[in-house]
Design an enzyme around this catalytic site. Structure first.
Site, PDB file in Angstrom:
ATOM      1  N   GLY A  24     -11.062  -2.629   4.521  1.00  0.00           N
ATOM      2  CA  GLY A  24      -9.572  -2.261   4.571  1.00  0.00           C
ATOM      3  C   GLY A  24      -9.452  -1.137   3.379  1.00  0.00           C
ATOM      4  O   GLY A  24      -9.425   0.141   3.676  1.00  0.00           O
ATOM      5  N   ARG A  25      -9.368  -1.785   2.320  1.00  0.00           N
ATOM      6  CA  ARG A  25      -8.862  -0.915   1.068  1.00  0.00           C
ATOM      7  C   ARG A  25     -10.084   0.089   0.728  1.00  0.00           C
ATOM      8  O   ARG A  25      -9.729   1.406   0.559  1.00  0.00           O
ATOM      9  CB  ARG A  25      -8.589  -1.782  -0.087  1.00  0.00           C
ATOM     10  CG  ARG A  25      -7.670  -2.402   0.112  1.00  0.00           C
ATOM     11  CD  ARG A  25      -7.298  -3.569  -1.031  1.00  0.00           C
ATOM     12  NE  ARG A  25      -8.107  -4.804  -0.797  1.00  0.00           N
ATOM     13  CZ  ARG A  25      -8.233  -5.836  -1.291  1.00  0.00           C
ATOM     14  NH1 ARG A  25      -7.675  -5.864  -2.562  1.00  0.00           N
ATOM     15  NH2 ARG A  25      -9.000  -6.997  -0.807  1.00  0.00           N
ATOM     16  N   LYS A  68      -9.651 -11.319  14.987  1.00  0.00           N
ATOM     17  CA  LYS A  68     -10.034 -11.572  13.620  1.00  0.00           C
ATOM     18  C   LYS A  68      -9.126 -12.620  12.988  1.00  0.00           C
ATOM     19  O   LYS A  68      -7.972 -12.545  13.110  1.00  0.00           O
ATOM     20  CB  LYS A  68      -9.994 -10.304  12.592  1.00  0.00           C
ATOM     21  CG  LYS A  68     -10.680 -10.447  11.403  1.00  0.00           C
ATOM     22  CD  LYS A  68     -10.094  -9.727   9.897  1.00  0.00           C
ATOM     23  CE  LYS A  68      -9.016 -10.037   9.650  1.00  0.00           C
ATOM     24  NZ  LYS A  68      -8.471  -9.154   8.370  1.00  0.00           N
ATOM     25  N   LYS A 112     -17.571 -12.023   8.688  1.00  0.00           N
ATOM     26  CA  LYS A 112     -17.017 -11.129   7.758  1.00  0.00           C
ATOM     27  C   LYS A 112     -16.972 -11.841   6.342  1.00  0.00           C
ATOM     28  O   LYS A 112     -15.833 -12.401   6.271  1.00  0.00           O
ATOM     29  CB  LYS A 112     -15.771 -10.466   8.349  1.00  0.00           C
ATOM     30  CG  LYS A 112     -14.748  -9.607   7.285  1.00  0.00           C
ATOM     31  CD  LYS A 112     -13.742  -8.812   7.962  1.00  0.00           C
ATOM     32  CE  LYS A 112     -12.871  -8.002   6.942  1.00  0.00           C
ATOM     33  NZ  LYS A 112     -12.135  -6.976   7.721  1.00  0.00           N
ATOM     34  N   GLY A 118     -11.431  -5.713  -2.842  1.00  0.00           N
ATOM     35  CA  GLY A 118     -10.695  -5.337  -4.009  1.00  0.00           C
ATOM     36  C   GLY A 118     -11.926  -4.273  -4.911  1.00  0.00           C
ATOM     37  O   GLY A 118     -11.677  -3.971  -5.857  1.00  0.00           O
ATOM     38  N   ARG A 153       1.021  -1.214  -0.117  1.00  0.00           N
ATOM     39  CA  ARG A 153       0.032  -0.136   0.044  1.00  0.00           C
ATOM     40  C   ARG A 153       0.825   1.249   0.170  1.00  0.00           C
ATOM     41  O   ARG A 153       0.768   2.226  -0.662  1.00  0.00           O
ATOM     42  CB  ARG A 153      -0.634   0.193   1.086  1.00  0.00           C
ATOM     43  CG  ARG A 153      -1.804  -1.214   1.485  1.00  0.00           C
ATOM     44  CD  ARG A 153      -2.998  -1.286   0.662  1.00  0.00           C
ATOM     45  NE  ARG A 153      -3.737  -2.228   0.867  1.00  0.00           N
ATOM     46  CZ  ARG A 153      -3.788  -3.429   0.011  1.00  0.00           C
ATOM     47  NH1 ARG A 153      -2.940  -3.443  -1.091  1.00  0.00           N
ATOM     48  NH2 ARG A 153      -4.404  -4.768   0.362  1.00  0.00           N
ATOM     49  N   SER A 167     -14.307  -5.710   1.711  1.00  0.00           N
ATOM     50  CA  SER A 167     -14.388  -4.824   0.317  1.00  0.00           C
ATOM     51  C   SER A 167     -13.977  -5.807  -0.860  1.00  0.00           C
ATOM     52  O   SER A 167     -14.272  -5.670  -1.902  1.00  0.00           O
ATOM     53  CB  SER A 167     -13.998  -3.431   0.609  1.00  0.00           C
ATOM     54  OG  SER A 167     -12.640  -3.169   0.849  1.00  0.00           O
ATOM     55  N   GLU A 192     -13.817 -14.703   9.503  1.00  0.00           N
ATOM     56  CA  GLU A 192     -13.643 -14.153   8.052  1.00  0.00           C
ATOM     57  C   GLU A 192     -13.374 -15.080   7.019  1.00  0.00           C
ATOM     58  O   GLU A 192     -12.049 -15.456   6.874  1.00  0.00           O
ATOM     59  CB  GLU A 192     -12.595 -13.007   7.976  1.00  0.00           C
ATOM     60  CG  GLU A 192     -12.421 -12.090   6.605  1.00  0.00           C
ATOM     61  CD  GLU A 192     -11.592 -11.170   6.366  1.00  0.00           C
ATOM     62  OE1 GLU A 192     -10.823 -10.829   7.377  1.00  0.00           O
ATOM     63  OE2 GLU A 192     -11.210 -10.817   5.151  1.00  0.00           O
TER      64      GLU A 192
HETATM   65  C1  5MM Z   1      -6.499  -4.812   5.850  1.00  0.00           C
HETATM   66  O1  5MM Z   1      -5.966  -5.908   5.301  1.00  0.00           O
HETATM   67  C2  5MM Z   1      -6.376  -7.107   6.209  1.00  0.00           C
HETATM   68  C3  5MM Z   1      -4.979  -7.700   6.453  1.00  0.00           C
HETATM   69  O2  5MM Z   1      -4.735  -8.513   5.394  1.00  0.00           O
HETATM   70  P1  5MM Z   1      -3.247  -9.312   5.264  1.00  0.00           P
HETATM   71  O3  5MM Z   1      -3.012 -10.315   6.261  1.00  0.00           O
HETATM   72  O4  5MM Z   1      -3.182  -9.754   3.819  1.00  0.00           O
HETATM   73  O5  5MM Z   1      -2.229  -8.024   5.440  1.00  0.00           O
HETATM   74  C4  5MM Z   1      -7.661  -8.085   5.708  1.00  0.00           C
HETATM   75  O6  5MM Z   1      -7.749  -9.184   6.446  1.00  0.00           O
HETATM   76  C5  5MM Z   1      -8.701  -7.395   5.659  1.00  0.00           C
HETATM   77  O7  5MM Z   1      -9.277  -7.286   7.024  1.00  0.00           O
HETATM   78  C6  5MM Z   1      -9.756  -7.938   4.876  1.00  0.00           C
HETATM   79  O8  5MM Z   1      -9.338  -8.751   3.980  1.00  0.00           O
HETATM   80  C7  5MM Z   1     -10.779  -6.943   4.331  1.00  0.00           C
HETATM   81  O9  5MM Z   1      -9.864  -5.775   3.582  1.00  0.00           O
HETATM   82  P2  5MM Z   1     -10.514  -5.433   2.417  1.00  0.00           P
HETATM   83  O10 5MM Z   1      -9.385  -4.571   1.813  1.00  0.00           O
HETATM   84  O11 5MM Z   1     -10.807  -6.547   1.357  1.00  0.00           O
HETATM   85  O12 5MM Z   1     -11.872  -4.604   2.668  1.00  0.00           O
END
Ligand code: 5MM
Length: 341
Positions: free
Chosen positions: A292-293, A137, A220, A264, A33, A262, A178
């Protein structure tokens, strides 16, 4: 285990008008990021960035119910020495912690993974609770492709999710469960629906087998969407209708809330989908965001690692949090995006 208290926390996490900020990017993900905005991923820059988010008064007080942290962040202090977790508590939001340790290749299942991190989890949860975490989580990752997902991948990931959830509840921590079905690939929305249905059914079967109290957890999931490379992209109305139908078929009403990832989607798509679902009428559970994103892309760009951009970064974060807060009540309208711009 105090189930009344677990249920109180889970219900607060999906309170109307509020949702969860997923700021739990592991070191590899946050580097990606930061690379995209030309910022070096040092411990100091990661701290400054997250401090900027947690000090965003309007967003945190009015639209964020909880924040998922990464291990590094939960032990970090703000520039003035205040623990970052205290900033979250002072805003009225609930601190949470990502406890999975990422994915590993699944033996005998080419291209598939299993999420790891169960070893010593009970001890880690105890320390996180003492530090102030009230929810956790764990993310399982299921990919759609030719011949996958296998039943093996679905089954081992569901088993691990349930093991994690049971350990959390025993430690008086609400588990966010999740199981993410990725939207990469060229599959259509119906294939996503069918795979997500199998994944959710298996996950809830395992949760029951391992005696997880559904009243004390938050789900989630991904939405039912077309793969990113699919030629035919489903409309907002179709995503909303199919996602709600899918969840009604798979998620017991005892679960207090569902907070979507979200995955992507663009910022506005993620907001529009959530809003359309909440307009479909009465639902058995709270339906909100745990993005997140889709919450952070805009503030990251506005900040770009510069101290003089902190206010702009906070404005961008507050805007997205406000839009998603409205969507969580079915009160968002695209014109509100334009007004802010
Ligand atoms: C913020 O990203 C979270 C951690 O990801 P990594 O372990 O790959 O670094 C991720 O678990 C996130 O909470 C979920 O996937 C939801 O994030 P998005 O960006 O898909 O909303």
């Amino acid at each position: 285990m105090n189930l009344t208290e677990l249920n109180r926390v889970a219900t607060a996490m999906v309170a109307p008008g509020k949702g969860i900020l997923a700021a739990d990017e592991s070191s590899g993900t946050i580097k990606k990021r930061f690379d995209a905005i030309g910022v070096e991923s040092t411990e100091g820059n990661r701290r400054d960035y997250r401090e900027m988010l947690f000090r965003s008064e309007e967003a945190m007080r009015q639209h964020i119910s909880g924040v998922i942290l990464y291990d590094e962040t939960i032990w970090q202090n703000a520039k003035d020495g205040t623990p970052l977790i205290k900033l979250i508590e002072q805003s009225g939001a609930i601190p949470g912690i990502k406890v999975d340790e990422g994915t590993q290749a699944l033996p005998m299942c080419p291209g598939e993974t299993v999420t790891v991190g169960l070893d010593k989890l009970a001890e880690r949860l105890k320390k996180y609770y003492e530090r102030g975490a009230r929810f956790a989580k764990w993310r399982a990752v299921i990919d759609i492709g030719s011949g996958i997902p296998s039943m093996t991948a679905i089954s081992v990931n569901a088993h691990a999710l349930a093991r994690y959830a049971a350990l959390c509840q025993a430690a008086q921590i609400v588990p966010i469960v999740e199981p993410e079905v990725l939207m990469d690939g060229d599959h259509d929305i119906d294939r996503c629906y069918e795979v997500t249905q199998r994944v959710l059914n298996k996950t809830f079967q395992e949760l029951r087998v391992q005696r997880v109290a559904l009243e004390g957890m938050v789900l989630k999931p991904n939405m039912a969407v077309s793969g990113k490379k699919c030629a035919k992209q489903a409309s907002v109305a179709e995503v909303a209708e199919k996602t709600v139908r899918l969840l009604k078929a798979c998620v017991p009403a005892a679960v207090p809330g569902i907070a979507f990832l979200s995955g992507g989607q663009s910022d506005e798509e993620a907001t529009a989908h959530l809003d359309a679902m909440n307009r479909l009428g009465r639902l058995p559970w709270g339906l909100t965001f745990s993005y997140g994103r889709a919450l952070q892309a805009a503030p990251q760009k506005a900040w770009s690692g510069k101290a003089e951009n902190v206010a702009a970064g906070q404005r961008a974060f507050s805007h997205r949090a406000r839009m998603n807060g409205l969507a969580s009540q079915g009160k968002w309208d695209p014109s509100q995006e334009k007004k802010a711009a």
